[in-house]
Design a protein around this motif. Structure first.
Motif, PDB file in Angstrom:
ATOM      1  N   GLY A  52      18.052  65.995  31.736  1.00 19.73           N
ATOM      2  CA  GLY A  52      17.902  65.616  33.131  1.00 19.73           C
ATOM      3  C   GLY A  52      18.981  66.221  34.001  1.00 19.73           C
ATOM      4  N   PRO A  53      18.635  66.666  35.206  1.00 20.28           N
ATOM      5  CA  PRO A  53      19.598  67.291  36.114  1.00 20.28           C
ATOM      6  C   PRO A  53      20.761  66.356  36.423  1.00 20.28           C
ATOM      7  CG  PRO A  53      17.354  67.561  36.910  1.00 20.28           C
ATOM      8  CD  PRO A  53      17.283  66.606  35.779  1.00 20.28           C
ATOM      9  N   GLY A  54      21.985  66.864  36.298  1.00 10.62           N
ATOM     10  CA  GLY A  54      23.177  66.109  36.663  1.00 10.62           C
ATOM     11  C   GLY A  54      23.619  65.096  35.630  1.00 10.62           C
ATOM     12  N   ASN A  55      22.831  64.882  34.586  1.00 12.93           N
ATOM     13  CA  ASN A  55      23.178  63.885  33.573  1.00 12.93           C
ATOM     14  C   ASN A  55      23.989  64.574  32.480  1.00 12.93           C
ATOM     15  OD1 ASN A  55      23.324  61.685  31.891  1.00 12.93           O
ATOM     16  ND2 ASN A  55      21.184  61.104  32.175  1.00 12.93           N
ATOM     17  N   ILE A  56      25.309  64.593  32.672  1.00  2.24           N
ATOM     18  CA  ILE A  56      26.148  65.449  31.833  1.00  2.24           C
ATOM     19  C   ILE A  56      26.379  64.889  30.436  1.00  2.24           C
ATOM     20  CG2 ILE A  56      27.319  66.344  33.869  1.00  2.24           C
ATOM     21  CD1 ILE A  56      29.745  64.696  33.148  1.00  2.24           C
ATOM     22  N   SER A  57      26.170  63.588  30.212  1.00  6.58           N
ATOM     23  CA  SER A  57      26.517  63.017  28.912  1.00  6.58           C
ATOM     24  C   SER A  57      25.311  62.595  28.083  1.00  6.58           C
ATOM     25  CB  SER A  57      27.431  61.798  29.091  1.00  6.58           C
ATOM     26  OG  SER A  57      26.726  60.735  29.705  1.00  6.58           O
ATOM     27  N   ALA A  58      24.116  62.581  28.659  1.00  2.00           N
ATOM     28  CA  ALA A  58      22.941  62.151  27.890  1.00  2.00           C
ATOM     29  C   ALA A  58      22.786  63.038  26.649  1.00  2.00           C
ATOM     30  CB  ALA A  58      21.694  62.231  28.761  1.00  2.00           C
ATOM     31  N   PRO A  59      22.389  62.430  25.517  1.00  2.52           N
ATOM     32  CA  PRO A  59      21.857  61.096  25.301  1.00  2.52           C
ATOM     33  C   PRO A  59      22.904  59.978  25.250  1.00  2.52           C
ATOM     34  CG  PRO A  59      21.139  62.608  23.560  1.00  2.52           C
ATOM     35  CD  PRO A  59      22.254  63.249  24.281  1.00  2.52           C
ATOM     36  N   GLY A  60      24.174  60.263  25.565  1.00  2.00           N
ATOM     37  CA  GLY A  60      25.179  59.223  25.713  1.00  2.00           C
ATOM     38  C   GLY A  60      25.199  58.702  27.137  1.00  2.00           C
ATOM     39  N   ASN A  61      26.170  57.817  27.419  1.00  2.00           N
ATOM     40  CA  ASN A  61      26.209  57.175  28.734  1.00  2.00           C
ATOM     41  C   ASN A  61      27.516  57.384  29.495  1.00  2.00           C
ATOM     42  OD1 ASN A  61      23.604  55.938  28.580  1.00  2.00           O
ATOM     43  ND2 ASN A  61      24.452  54.402  27.178  1.00  2.00           N
ATOM     44  N   GLN A 166      29.337  49.964  32.418  1.00  2.00           N
ATOM     45  CA  GLN A 166      27.912  49.994  32.738  1.00  2.00           C
ATOM     46  C   GLN A 166      27.215  48.884  31.954  1.00  2.00           C
ATOM     47  OE1 GLN A 166      26.150  54.040  32.828  1.00  2.00           O
ATOM     48  NE2 GLN A 166      28.157  54.736  32.132  1.00  2.00           N
ATOM     49  N   SER A 167      27.378  47.646  32.444  1.00  2.00           N
ATOM     50  CA  SER A 167      26.855  46.489  31.729  1.00  2.00           C
ATOM     51  C   SER A 167      27.377  46.556  30.298  1.00  2.00           C
ATOM     52  CB  SER A 167      25.325  46.471  31.799  1.00  2.00           C
ATOM     53  OG  SER A 167      24.813  45.322  31.162  1.00  2.00           O
ATOM     54  N   THR A 168      26.528  46.290  29.322  1.00  2.00           N
ATOM     55  CA  THR A 168      26.937  46.458  27.919  1.00  2.00           C
ATOM     56  C   THR A 168      25.937  47.389  27.242  1.00  2.00           C
ATOM     57  OG1 THR A 168      25.739  44.418  27.326  1.00  2.00           O
ATOM     58  CG2 THR A 168      28.101  44.231  27.722  1.00  2.00           C
ATOM     59  N   LEU A 169      25.754  48.568  27.840  1.00  2.00           N
ATOM     60  CA  LEU A 169      24.784  49.530  27.317  1.00  2.00           C
ATOM     61  C   LEU A 169      25.241  50.134  25.996  1.00  2.00           C
ATOM     62  CD1 LEU A 169      23.799  51.513  30.541  1.00  2.00           C
ATOM     63  CD2 LEU A 169      22.410  49.854  29.308  1.00  2.00           C
ATOM     64  N   GLY A 170      26.568  50.295  25.816  1.00  2.00           N
ATOM     65  CA  GLY A 170      27.066  50.989  24.641  1.00  2.00           C
ATOM     66  C   GLY A 170      26.906  52.492  24.780  1.00  2.00           C
ATOM     67  N   ASN A 171      27.059  53.218  23.664  1.00  2.00           N
ATOM     68  CA  ASN A 171      26.959  54.682  23.664  1.00  2.00           C
ATOM     69  C   ASN A 171      27.875  55.316  24.712  1.00  2.00           C
ATOM     70  OD1 ASN A 171      24.965  54.196  21.809  1.00  2.00           O
ATOM     71  ND2 ASN A 171      23.326  55.211  22.930  1.00  2.00           N
ATOM     72  N   GLY A 172      29.086  54.765  24.870  1.00  2.00           N
ATOM     73  CA  GLY A 172      29.994  55.274  25.889  1.00  2.00           C
ATOM     74  C   GLY A 172      29.643  54.759  27.265  1.00  2.00           C
ATOM     75  N   CYS A 221      35.285  46.693  24.917  1.00  2.00           N
ATOM     76  CA  CYS A 221      35.071  47.249  23.580  1.00  2.00           C
ATOM     77  C   CYS A 221      33.597  47.593  23.369  1.00  2.00           C
ATOM     78  CB  CYS A 221      35.528  46.266  22.512  1.00  2.00           C
ATOM     79  SG  CYS A 221      37.250  45.741  22.690  1.00  2.00           S
ATOM     80  N   ALA A 222      32.712  46.814  24.012  1.00  2.00           N
ATOM     81  CA  ALA A 222      31.273  47.026  23.834  1.00  2.00           C
ATOM     82  C   ALA A 222      30.824  48.392  24.316  1.00  2.00           C
ATOM     83  CB  ALA A 222      30.488  45.942  24.574  1.00  2.00           C
ATOM     84  N   SER A 223      31.576  49.007  25.216  1.00  2.00           N
ATOM     85  CA  SER A 223      31.147  50.305  25.738  1.00  2.00           C
ATOM     86  C   SER A 223      30.993  51.332  24.623  1.00  2.00           C
ATOM     87  CB  SER A 223      32.122  50.809  26.802  1.00  2.00           C
ATOM     88  OG  SER A 223      33.420  50.963  26.282  1.00  2.00           O
ATOM     89  N   CYS A 224      31.708  51.130  23.513  1.00  2.00           N
ATOM     90  CA  CYS A 224      31.527  52.030  22.368  1.00  2.00           C
ATOM     91  C   CYS A 224      31.155  51.302  21.080  1.00  2.00           C
ATOM     92  CB  CYS A 224      32.790  52.849  22.123  1.00  2.00           C
ATOM     93  SG  CYS A 224      32.935  54.277  23.227  1.00  2.00           S
ATOM     94  N   HIS A 225      31.510  50.020  20.976  1.00  2.00           N
ATOM     95  CA  HIS A 225      31.184  49.293  19.750  1.00  2.00           C
ATOM     96  C   HIS A 225      29.845  48.575  19.872  1.00  2.00           C
ATOM     97  CE1 HIS A 225      34.824  50.205  17.519  1.00  2.00           C
ATOM     98  NE2 HIS A 225      35.410  50.224  18.702  1.00  2.00           N
ATOM     99  N   LYS A 226      28.944  49.264  20.519  1.00  2.00           N
ATOM    100  CA  LYS A 226      27.532  48.911  20.589  1.00  2.00           C
ATOM    101  C   LYS A 226      26.799  50.226  20.769  1.00  2.00           C
ATOM    102  CE  LYS A 226      24.167  46.198  23.234  1.00  2.00           C
ATOM    103  NZ  LYS A 226      23.978  45.123  24.235  1.00  2.00           N
TER     104      LYS A 226
END
Length: 732
Positions: A52-61, A166-172, A221-226
């Motif tokens: 996706g345009p501008g989405n530099i980290s996908a599939p991460g967050n 970003q809420s508790t999405l995880g994946n960075g 911690c959830a930003s990566c430990h989820k």
């Protein structure tokens, strides 16, 4: 295994390196922005925006506040921070965070992903393992960015530059600001490495730049430990990877969930994994001579063992062997010629004869872990029960859960791991998570729950009494086959740690009552944990029996009655549940756990007003209860009150953005309210997150081909072939 000689060498080298770094930094850091004159970067028009345009980290967050890239040099180095924070730096250097990217274990798996699908897919993993690589735009084809930052993994200014979550999405799932160790007089972040005297002169401005309240929360911690495996990664569907944060939130330690079997004081991730310890080296952040640990001790023994970080390894072993986290109980036996359960062992007399078939019951209680055992990447780690029976001569009658001569674990051992399976019905080896389609089984023990493990054996005719029965939980960071995949078969034996154990002596003949071990749980709790184990194995009649023994011993224990009611509900005997739940409420007025389960009973009885009253009380007392929000939303949905139902399901999504029931119901409710765009969004999320009905067939293929472990997929199963190692021939 001897670590002492290596320890002296490691400490000596580390001291020289740290000293040299401090001297060099003191000379260099005398002006603003030594490392970078700009905080933004442009990797060029060749950056692969595959997702996706501008989405530099996908599939991460992971993302920057400005939505763009950042120069790698904009991040002040850990060595720079170490000039004033020597202790934190020394701990960090040996910790997992600083080695998150470079280890051969991580590289083995992520390199397969890169070779198989392309470097852009590795942003999914590296949003947490190497955020500088992701946010600088280095993870694209033919990148010219100097990646020397790979060696430092997660540096100080990665975590300490995060501005919001970003809420508790995880994946960075974090949003990073301009990396800075100072703000100016107007509160604006100053990029780069500022002179140390500026920090000393304005410590409050330094603190404002590097400390935020969110850093002390489990959500941080959830930003990566989820983590999840999204459709762009696997080109299949959304699959949950691991949920350490969700497990904590549903545990007794969060104080957010009224449905836990036991209660406890609020304990966060940081309370366990960043406990304060004496600062050996100078550190400006120390308070009263102590510092919040930047070792983050947990379960990874492999990385410090590989690098020779003996202090980190010993701290990790001490953490694992503290004895606080698990309880092992040889709780009961049953003789083949009787239906009577002899329990709790030690508290009741019994007789044992030669040539008698015995069923031994071992309960493993996840007592003080705020998440499951094992919480993450269960396909790589090993935690298992080793069960032995020996007679007085030392002869092994039973040995289950032994390591074979080649270092692999006996396949019939009861392990607290899982078996992910791909679309061909094969085990997903080498952590190729993008190929996972199904889970053959998952035997992890959730926080506060208990696993019941059963063993059957016959007392030999020539056995010399007494018999010594031992059950222990062993742990190894990385299974042997994965270590072999990384290094080949010729590598040192990695540490195996005993987490907890219990031994009991069984006399051939009369077994009188014996004094309780001070480390044993009281008998009422032993029965309670056995009941929990039965409940999880769907043995409802046995669970009710166990919980009734609890209330005999503790008639004042409201949860004993509530557990009986819960069992009847899961047994779908709703009317039988009522009396026990009301008894629990009589003992503990407005008990939210009893009210929740009573609301389920009221719904089945058609008492909607009582159902609403009960659920409203639960939500008022526990506003972050996922279950209560979900059931209250269902109530309003059934009562044709869409606005109120939407409020509850939206509140549920704020707690858990991945709740499938919320997606499903909101898709319907939004459509009815004319909110077509929102409805479509929720419908799409439900479609990708719901379980694939065809997925179990992949697991069935795997289990058919692996009968030696197929029992592990059955909630109730018996280990009947626990022969000593000498009797086991080869690999199954």
């Amino acid at each position: 295994m001897v670590w002492g000689s290596r320890s002296v060498r490691s400490v000596g080298i580390a001291a020289l390196v740290i000293g040299a770094c401090f001297l060099l930094q003191a000379l260099l850091a005398q002006s603003y922005g030594d490392k970078a004159s700009s905080s933004t970067a442009n990797p060029g028009s060749t950056y692969n925006f595959r997702f996706g345009p501008g989405n530099i980290s996908a599939p991460g967050n992971a993302r920057m506040e400005n939505g763009g890239f950042v120069e790698p040099g904009a991040f002040p180095t850990a060595e720079y921070c170490g000039y004033c924070h020597q202790e934190a730096y020394a701990q960090w250097r040996q910790a997992l965070h600083s080695n998150s990217f470079r280890t051969p274990f991580y590289r083995a798996s992520v390199n397969i992903l890169m070779r198989t699908k392309g470097i852009e897919y590795t942003r999914h993993c590296d949003s947490c393992h190497n955020p500088i690589g992701v946010l600088s735009g280095a993870l694209t084809q033919d990148s010219k960015i100097d990646r020397k930052f790979d060696e430092d993994g997660l540096t100080c200014t990665i975590c300490h530059s995060i501005q919001k979550l970003q809420s508790t999405l995880g994946n960075g799932g974090f949003v990073m600001g301009i990396p800075a160790v100072m703000v100016d007089e107007n509160g604006n972040r100053i990029a780069g490495e500022v002179p140390y005297n500026e920090i000393v002169d304005h410590p409050e401005r330094h603190a404002k730049a590097v400390m935020k309240d969110i850093y002390k929360t489990p959500e941080f911690c959830a930003s990566c430990h989820k983590a999840n495996l999204p459709n762009p990664l696997n080109e299949y569907k959304w699959i949950r990877a691991f949920t350490s944060f969700d497990e904590w939130q549903n545990s007794k330690f969060s104080e957010r969930n009224p449905l836990t079997f036991y209660s406890a004081k609020l304990t966060t991730c940081q309370n366990c994994h960043m406990m304060r310890e004496p600062a050996v080296l100078h550190d400006s952040g120390a308070k009263n001579g102590t510092l919040a640990s930047h070792r983050w001790p947990a379960g990874n023994t492999a990385v410090p063992f590989y690098y020779g970080f003996d202090q980190q390894l010993q701290k990790t072993i001490d953490f694992l062997k503290s004895g606080k986290y698990l309880n092992v109980d040889l709780v009961a036996i049953k003789k083949s010629d009787s239906d009577n359960l002899i329990a709790p062992l030690g508290s009741v007399p019994f007789q044992l004869s030669r040539n008698q078939k015995i069923e031994a019951m071992v309960v493993i209680q996840n007592k003080n872990i705020g998440h499951s055992l094992i919480p993450e990447v269960r396909d790589l780690y090993e935690a298992w029960v080793e069960f032995t029976v020996k007679d007085a001569t030392g002869r092994e009658i039973v040995h289950s859960g032994f390591l074979k001569p080649d270092g692999t674990l006996e396949p019939r051992a009861h392990s607290f791991t899982n078996r992910p399976v791909n679309s061909d019905g094969n085990f997903v080896d080498n952590h190729k998570v993008w190929t996972i389609h199904s889970m053959a089984y998952d035997n992890s023990i959730q926080a506060g729950r208990s696993a019941l493990v059963r063993y059957q054996f016959t007392v030999p005719q020539d056995a010399q009494g007494p018999l010594t029965v031992t059950a222990r939980v062993n742990y190894r960071h990385f299974r042997q086959s994965y270590l072999n995949n990384v290094f080949g078969p010729d590598h040192p034996a990695y540490p195996v740690i005993e987490l907890a154990s219990k031994t009991r002596t069984l006399m051939i003949g009369d077994n009188p009552v014996v004094a309780a071990d001070p480390q044993d749980n009281p008998d009422w709790m032993r029965w309670n944990n056995l009941g929990i184990g039965y409940l999880d194995q769907l043995q409802y009649a046995d669970a009710v029996h166990a919980f009734r023994e609890v209330v005999k011993l503790r008639p004042d224990y409201s949860d004993g009655y509530i557990n009986i009611g819960l069992t009847y509900i899961e047994w779908e005997k709703y009317s039988e549940a009522r009396a026990s739940l009301e008894k629990g409420l009589a003992l503990s007025r407005d008990n939210a756990r009893a009210l929740y389960y009573l609301a389920i009973v009221e719904r089945r009885a058609g008492n909607s007003e009582a159902e609403l009253t009960d659920l409203t009380k639960v939500v008022a007392a526990y506003p972050q209860s996922r279950d209560a929000r979900r059931e209250l939303g269902v109530y309003y949905y059934q009562q044709h009150q869409p606005e109120e139902a939407i409020k509850q399901f939206e509140a549920l999504q704020a707690i858990d953005p991945d709740d499938v029931a919320a997606h499903y119901n909101l898709a319907i409710l939004y459509k009815r309210m004319g909110l077509k765009e929102k409805a479509s969004e929720q419908a799409a999320l439900f479609a990708t997150k719901q379980i694939d009905p065809g997925a179990p067939t992949y697991s069935l293929d795997f289990l058919r081909n692996h009968p030696e472990i197929s029992n592990e997929s059955v909630p109730w199963h018996m280990h009947t072939d626990a022969a000593p190692p000498a009797a086991v021939a080869g690999e199954h």
